[in-house]
Design an enzyme around this catalytic site. Structure first.
Site, PDB file in Angstrom:
ATOM      1  CE1 TYR A 259      15.395  15.490  29.849  1.00 35.22           C
ATOM      2  CE2 TYR A 259      13.279  14.570  31.031  1.00 35.22           C
ATOM      3  CZ  TYR A 259      14.141  14.643  30.031  1.00 35.22           C
ATOM      4  OH  TYR A 259      13.598  14.414  28.818  1.00 35.22           O
TER       5      TYR A 259
ATOM      6  CG  HIS B  85      27.944  25.574  11.440  1.00 39.46           C
ATOM      7  ND1 HIS B  85      29.097  24.901  10.963  1.00 39.46           N
ATOM      8  CD2 HIS B  85      26.797  24.739  11.235  1.00 39.46           C
ATOM      9  CE1 HIS B  85      28.371  23.601  10.977  1.00 39.46           C
ATOM     10  NE2 HIS B  85      27.192  23.387  11.173  1.00 39.46           N
TER      11      HIS B  85
ATOM     12  NE  ARG C 211      44.951  52.794  49.689  1.00 38.48           N
ATOM     13  CZ  ARG C 211      45.130  51.820  50.492  1.00 38.48           C
ATOM     14  NH1 ARG C 211      44.615  51.630  51.810  1.00 38.48           N
ATOM     15  NH2 ARG C 211      45.294  50.671  49.995  1.00 38.48           N
TER      16      ARG C 211
ATOM     17  CG  MET D 182      42.911  59.591  40.918  1.00 36.51           C
ATOM     18  SD  MET D 182      42.672  61.207  41.964  1.00 36.51           S
ATOM     19  CE  MET D 182      43.430  60.376  43.280  1.00 36.51           C
TER      20      MET D 182
ATOM     21  CG  ASN E 130      18.580  23.822  19.447  1.00 28.80           C
ATOM     22  OD1 ASN E 130      18.767  24.618  20.477  1.00 28.80           O
ATOM     23  ND2 ASN E 130      19.126  22.660  19.372  1.00 28.80           N
ATOM     24  CG  ASP E 131      13.496  22.641  15.082  1.00 27.53           C
ATOM     25  OD1 ASP E 131      13.656  23.593  14.091  1.00 27.53           O
ATOM     26  OD2 ASP E 131      14.089  21.436  15.184  1.00 27.53           O
TER      27      ASP E 131
ATOM     28  NE  ARG F 226      42.587  43.280  45.792  1.00 27.27           N
ATOM     29  CZ  ARG F 226      43.159  44.296  44.939  1.00 27.27           C
ATOM     30  NH1 ARG F 226      42.313  45.053  44.446  1.00 27.27           N
ATOM     31  NH2 ARG F 226      44.186  43.864  44.249  1.00 27.27           N
TER      32      ARG F 226
ATOM     33  CB  CYS G  63      16.633  17.407  24.429  1.00 28.45           C
ATOM     34  SG  CYS G  63      15.347  17.822  23.098  1.00 28.45           S
TER      35      CYS G  63
ATOM     36  NE  ARG H 217      21.043  15.844  18.108  1.00 27.47           N
ATOM     37  CZ  ARG H 217      21.994  16.014  18.733  1.00 27.47           C
ATOM     38  NH1 ARG H 217      23.041  14.955  18.811  1.00 27.47           N
ATOM     39  NH2 ARG H 217      22.353  17.190  19.521  1.00 27.47           N
TER      40      ARG H 217
ATOM     41  CE  LYS I 281      42.240  50.184  47.257  1.00 37.55           C
ATOM     42  NZ  LYS I 281      42.798  50.787  46.335  1.00 37.55           N
TER      43      LYS I 281
ATOM     44  CB  SER J 281      11.857  16.379  25.604  1.00 36.86           C
ATOM     45  OG  SER J 281      13.126  16.754  25.583  1.00 36.86           O
TER      46      SER J 281
ATOM     47  N   GLY K 211      40.222  52.926  35.406  1.00 40.42           N
ATOM     48  CA  GLY K 211      39.842  54.278  35.042  1.00 40.42           C
ATOM     49  C   GLY K 211      39.769  55.026  36.068  1.00 40.42           C
TER      50      GLY K 211
HETATM   51  P1  ADP Z   1      45.179  49.812  44.217  1.00 34.46           P
HETATM   52  O1  ADP Z   1      43.957  49.512  44.304  1.00 34.46           O
HETATM   53  O2  ADP Z   1      45.882  50.074  43.102  1.00 34.46           O
HETATM   54  O3  ADP Z   1      46.094  48.671  45.006  1.00 34.46           O
HETATM   55  P2  ADP Z   1      45.981  51.253  46.763  1.00 34.46           P
HETATM   56  O4  ADP Z   1      45.347  52.663  47.332  1.00 34.46           O
HETATM   57  O5  ADP Z   1      45.542  50.181  47.615  1.00 34.46           O
HETATM   58  O6  ADP Z   1      45.551  51.059  45.123  1.00 34.46           O
HETATM   59  O7  ADP Z   1      47.548  51.364  46.665  1.00 34.46           O
HETATM   60  C1  ADP Z   1      48.666  51.817  45.874  1.00 34.46           C
HETATM   61  C2  ADP Z   1      49.772  51.574  46.679  1.00 34.46           C
HETATM   62  O8  ADP Z   1      50.016  52.732  47.614  1.00 34.46           O
HETATM   63  C3  ADP Z   1      49.743  50.164  47.365  1.00 34.46           C
HETATM   64  O9  ADP Z   1      51.232  49.627  47.203  1.00 34.46           O
HETATM   65  C4  ADP Z   1      49.634  50.612  48.795  1.00 34.46           C
HETATM   66  O10 ADP Z   1      50.109  49.879  49.757  1.00 34.46           O
HETATM   67  C5  ADP Z   1      50.268  51.979  48.985  1.00 34.46           C
HETATM   68  N1  ADP Z   1      49.501  52.648  50.214  1.00 34.46           N
HETATM   69  C6  ADP Z   1      48.260  53.125  50.069  1.00 34.46           C
HETATM   70  N2  ADP Z   1      48.046  53.911  51.247  1.00 34.46           N
HETATM   71  C7  ADP Z   1      49.144  53.696  51.914  1.00 34.46           C
HETATM   72  C8  ADP Z   1      49.452  54.550  53.214  1.00 34.46           C
HETATM   73  N3  ADP Z   1      48.569  54.681  54.077  1.00 34.46           N
HETATM   74  N4  ADP Z   1      50.723  54.347  53.581  1.00 34.46           N
HETATM   75  C9  ADP Z   1      51.585  53.475  52.609  1.00 34.46           C
HETATM   76  N5  ADP Z   1      51.221  53.133  51.642  1.00 34.46           N
HETATM   77  C10 ADP Z   1      50.276  53.203  51.039  1.00 34.46           C
HETATM   78 MG    MG Z   2      45.954  48.162  46.626  1.00 34.72          MG
END
Ligand code: ADP
Ligand code: MG
Ligand code: MG
Length: 876
Positions: A850, A454, A92, A103, A767-768, A336, A830, A560, A22, A763, A101
């Site tokens: 091949y 199997h 973020r 945050m 398997n065998d 992304r 094969c 075969r 990100k 060849s 997992g």
């Molecule tokens: P995720 O990986 O779950 O997409 P993000 O951090 O991209 O997590 O986003 C969570 C939400 O918060 C998204 O909808 C994103 O557009 C919004 N968001 C993140 N940063 C900002 C920001 N600086 N201003 C406004 N909205 C934000």
């Molecule tokens: Mg996002």
């Protein structure tokens, strides 16, 4: 001194490892000149150091963070913690690879009892300010401090009930102030301290929480399951806030630069006016299609479309973009490479090549073999699937979609298919006797067995849909019922299977067929240009041969001959041949089989045209041909003019304790050379016949199975050559032909230099070779190999992917030894492995000519072969 913090204008997309996915992309977008709210990224290295320092953020690191807060303040002319016009941040997480997992994002950080008033005044919007504050307290408490979200929801809901509101937007500023009071009480109660009012402390705690999330249980398990190292760390992105919830001239949305379902080159996405953050995906309000933005804000729409194109051209791939509009100004929050279906992956890759954005090599590298596998098989129609009733889920053992009436025995399936019914074979688990039933069924469902059972292995080989190990159903084969929950299905009831997901549905579901034209064909064209390895198929019938050619097979690597012996009018002749008491009797029986075999081979030669065909001479253990029931022995004795007892004695004398290591393969020809002589004659007569009808001359490849020594091969080969010479003399014509051998017995690999004196080609029968190399019986290993994988003794079953260290070493040795005797020796594989991507790459590396695999795997093997060439280039 280490640099822990990078302003967005200091990074770039190549710095993913340090800035996370990100962060690197936020930096890249900033430098491209898109309007990205200013901010900074705290590196993955900072996270690693955090763990090295007893999970503490050092003073040095904190100072650097503060310095960068200062830089953003300068960029925006606003101050963090300012009482009049506060600068707010989002915090973020962002690892190198995204994973569950980590945050969740905290928005509106920097608000407190004082700054919220400043926000209200400066935006002239008290309701907005207090709504932002209450969201912040909730997100911070839940996400960073681990206080259950439901406690906050309770307060919000009771306020709405008290006031008789239906929707959140009906809450007034005064309502929100009271809610905030309640929220802060919860915080105090749970944490035994006041909700942090110092914005810098809020930031410190939030950053710490992101770092800590790197090692929470979910992330840890995910990394273990996906082989992601634990020492990569996550980065933290701290970004100034923009607000999509400032009124009707604001909004937020997500969009893909192309359609992720089918790859169509047209922007695809959704937005909501007057909304913040996750409102679009949360499903509280129904978002609008991005096309409607054109009416709402034409200028912003145009800007968005051109920026999305710019991003796509820059990244040279379909982008998944998050944006926010604040007071009619557009901001980019994330980009992304977009996730996509298999169909979209192929369409996008080919379109990008044709648009001149990527090379054919890049396109080929971007396709995953699982995606190719997915589109080669029929799939359920997506709309039809939505209304289908799912009844159970098992293992996705072999991809594809199938529907049919359930039958509980192989015989019943064969019969029903004969009546023109579509059938699903339902078994506790399958065994070799079920093969014909499996072949006649549309799909296979078993209650027991794993991915290497199997049923799974055979179904994948056949390219047939299979759900295995479906523990949610109970199968009573004797009573012919299938039970799930408290319901029962009987013979003839219809179900549908999705072998790509393991799901089982009630009733028939509409299907869409694989599309082997258009962009798929173009992609296969790129692959053919790039790859070095030939890709042949394992096919025993003209029908399979034809399917394989449609999938792009360049020849047959393994034909075969045994199935040709099993059919109803031939098996009595085969039995008379095996049980013959004299050579004359045997030759008589063989003479009856000859025309059948000749016809078989002619059919295959016609189906394959000029493409090479390797025919393997008879291989299975004798016992597979013997009559077992009293009635069968009686009938056979009658037709042979011997007594029941006499024949029974012969049958008993042929019994073997361990038939797979017994009288089979070339050993049959050592005792009964007539058998291979007949087969060699049939091959050659068919080849001459077919060649005479066409402009080309076929070059038959005759392959001897189970060879372990040079002398053994010489003995057998002499008979083959002698018979073929006779054919040439009889017909006064000649064809070039090759005699070669399977390398499937470890001794053959080790003495391959000697064997190459006789063999014109090798060849690998992996398997065998695996079975004998490991000493694992293939038919029984399914019962215990699971534990080998669970205990990490083996990473994958060696019957699925070549064990490169052991069995692969035998192969490599055989290649080198074979070439030392015969430099131009032709080399192939094969075994089932010939269609498994990592094994194909290995075959490329050791210099085989091949690989050969089942028809449905031909495109996958080709893809792996092309990717092997590209990777080699990149590494070298
Ligand atoms: P995720 O990986 O779950 O997409 P993000 O951090 O991209 O997590 O986003 C969570 C939400 O918060 C998204 O909808 C994103 O557009 C919004 N968001 C993140 N940063 C900002 C920001 N600086 N201003 C406004 N909205 C934000
Ligand atoms: Mg996002
Ligand atoms: Mg999210």
């Amino acid at each position: 001194m280490k640099k822990y913090v990078y302003n967005f204008n200091e990074g770039k997309k190549e710095m993913k490892h340090l800035l996370g996915g990100k962060g690197a992309n936020l930096a890249e977008m900033t430098n491209l000149g898109l309007s990205v709210p200013p901010g900074f990224t705290i590196t993955t290295e900072a996270c690693i150091d955090f763990y090295d320092q007893n999970e503490e953020i050092s003073e040095e690191m904190m100072n650097e963070i503060k310095e960068h807060v200062g830089k953003v303040e300068e960029q925006l002319g606003k101050k963090f913690a300012d009482k009049d016009q506060p600068l707010l941040f989002s915090v973020r997480s962002g690892a190198v690879v995204s994973m569950p997992g980590m945050m969740d994002t905290i928005l509106n950080l920097g608000l407190n009892d004082e700054t919220v008033q400043g926000l209200a005044r400066s935006t002239n919007n008290e309701r907005f300010a207090y709504d932002s504050y209450r969201r912040f307290i909730q997100m911070f408490s839940d996400v960073a401090m681990g206080i259950s979200k439901s406690r906050f929801d309770l307060i919000l809901d009771s306020k709405k009930e008290e006031k008789g509101y239906k929707e959140d937007p009906e809450l007034t500023a005064e309502d929100l102030k009271e809610i905030i009071k309640g929220y802060k009480e919860i915080y105090l109660e749970e944490k035994r301290e006041e909700f942090p009012q110092d914005p810098m402390k809020q930031l410190y705690l939030a950053v710490k929480a992101v770092f800590s999330s790197w090692n929470n249980a979910r992330a840890f398990t995910y990394r273990n399951l996906n082989g992601i190292p634990h020492n990569l760390g996550t980065a933290v992105n701290v970004q100034s806030m923009v607000f999509g919830n400032m009124g009707n001239d604001s909004g937020t949305g997500v969009a893909f630069s192309r359609n992720p379902a089918d790859g169509e080159n047209r922007i695809f996405g959704e937005f909501l006016m007057n909304a913040q953050g996750e409102d679009v995906v949360a499903g509280i309000r129904t978002p609008k299609s991005i096309d409607e933005l054109k009416q709402v804000m034409p200028a912003i729409y145009e800007e968005f479309i051109s920026s999305a194109k710019k991003l796509e051209n820059h990244y040279r791939d379909m982008q998944d973009i998050e944006f926010t509009i604040q007071n009619e100004k557009l901001y980019f929050l994330q980009t992304r490479n977009g996730k996509r279906t298999a169909k979209a992956a192929i369409n996008v890759a080919v379109d990008l090549v044709e648009e001149g954005l990527i090379s054919k090599e890049e396109a080929v590298l971007r396709i995953e073999s699982a995606q190719l596998d997915n589109i080669l098989h029929p799939n359920f129609d997506e709309k039809a699937l939505k209304s289908a009733e799912k009844i159970a889920k098992g293992l996705p053992a072999s991809p594809g979609a199938a529907s049919g009436k359930v039958y509980f025995t192989a015989e019943a399936v064969v019969e029903a298919q004969g009546r023109g019914e579509a059938c699903i074979l339902v078994r506790q688990e399958t065994s070799p006797e079920d093969i014909e039933g499996m072949n006649s069924a549309e799909g296979i469902l078993t209650a027991r067995g794993g991915m290497t059972s199997h049923a799974a292995v055979v179904a994948r080989g056949m390219g047939k849909c299979c759900v295995a190990g479906c523990q949610e159903i109970r199968v009573d084969e004797a009573a012919k019922v299938l039970k799930y929950g408290n319901k029962t299905l009987k013979e003839g009831d219809v179900i549908s299977l999705n072998g790509s997901t393991g799901e089982v549905y009630l009733g028939d579901i509409k299907k869409v067929n694989a599309e082997l034209t258009g962009n798929f064909k173009k992609l296969m064209g790129y692959i053919d240009e790039i790859k070095r390895l030939g890709v042949r198929t394992n096919a025993d019938t003209p029908k399979d041969a034809k399917t394989a050619v449609d999938f792009g097979a360049e020849g047959i690597g393994l034909c075969r001959t045994e199935h040709m012996f099993f059919n109803e009018d031939r098996i009595p002749k085969v039995r008379r041949m095996i049980l013959a008491k004299s050579v004359e009797m045997r030759e008589k029986a063989l003479a009856e089989l000859l025309p059948h075999q000749r016809e078989d081979f002619a059919g295959i030669y016609e189906a394959m045209g000029e493409r090479p065909v390797t025919v393997r001479l008879l291989d299975p253990p004798l016992h597979e041909f013997l009559p077992t029931t009293k009635a069968d022995i009686e009938t056979l004795a009658g037709s042979m003019g011997v007594s029941f007892e006499e024949l029974k004695d012969v049958v008993d004398s042929l019994h073997e304790v361990n038939p797979m290591l017994g009288h089979r393969g070339c050993r049959l020809a050592v005792t009964y050379p007539e058998i291979y002589r007949m087969q060699a004659r049939a091959i050659m007569e068919a080849a001459i016949e077919v060649s005479s009808k066409h402009e080309y001359d076929l070059v038959p490849e005759i392959m001897v199975p189970l060879i372990g020594s040079e002398k053994e091969l010489k003995f057998v080969k002499d008979h083959i050559v002698d018979e073929i010479e006779q054919v040439f003399e009889e017909q006064s014509t000649k064809l070039t032909y090759k005699v070669g051998t399977m390398i499937e017995i470890p001794r053959a690999a080790i003495t391959a230099d000697e064997i190459a004196n006789e063999a014109e080609f090798f060849s690998f029968g992996t398997n065998d070779l695996t079975q004998m190399g490991f000493g694992f019986s293939r038919d029984d290993a399914g019962k215990f190999l699971g534990e080998y994988e669970n205990n990490e003794i083996l990473e994958v079953s060696p019957f699925e992917a070549i064990d490169q260290k052991g069995i692969g070493k035998l192969m490599k040795m055989a290649v080198e030894l074979g070439k030392s005797t015969r430099p131009d020796i032709h080399l192939g594989i094969c075994g089932e492995h010939g269609g498994e991507p990592s094994s194909v790459e290995f075959c490329h590396k050791i210099g085989l000519d091949y690989v050969s695999c089942s028809p449905y795997r031909v495109p996958i093997a080709k893809l792996a072969a092309a990717q092997a060439v590209i990777k080699e280039k990149m590494e070298g």
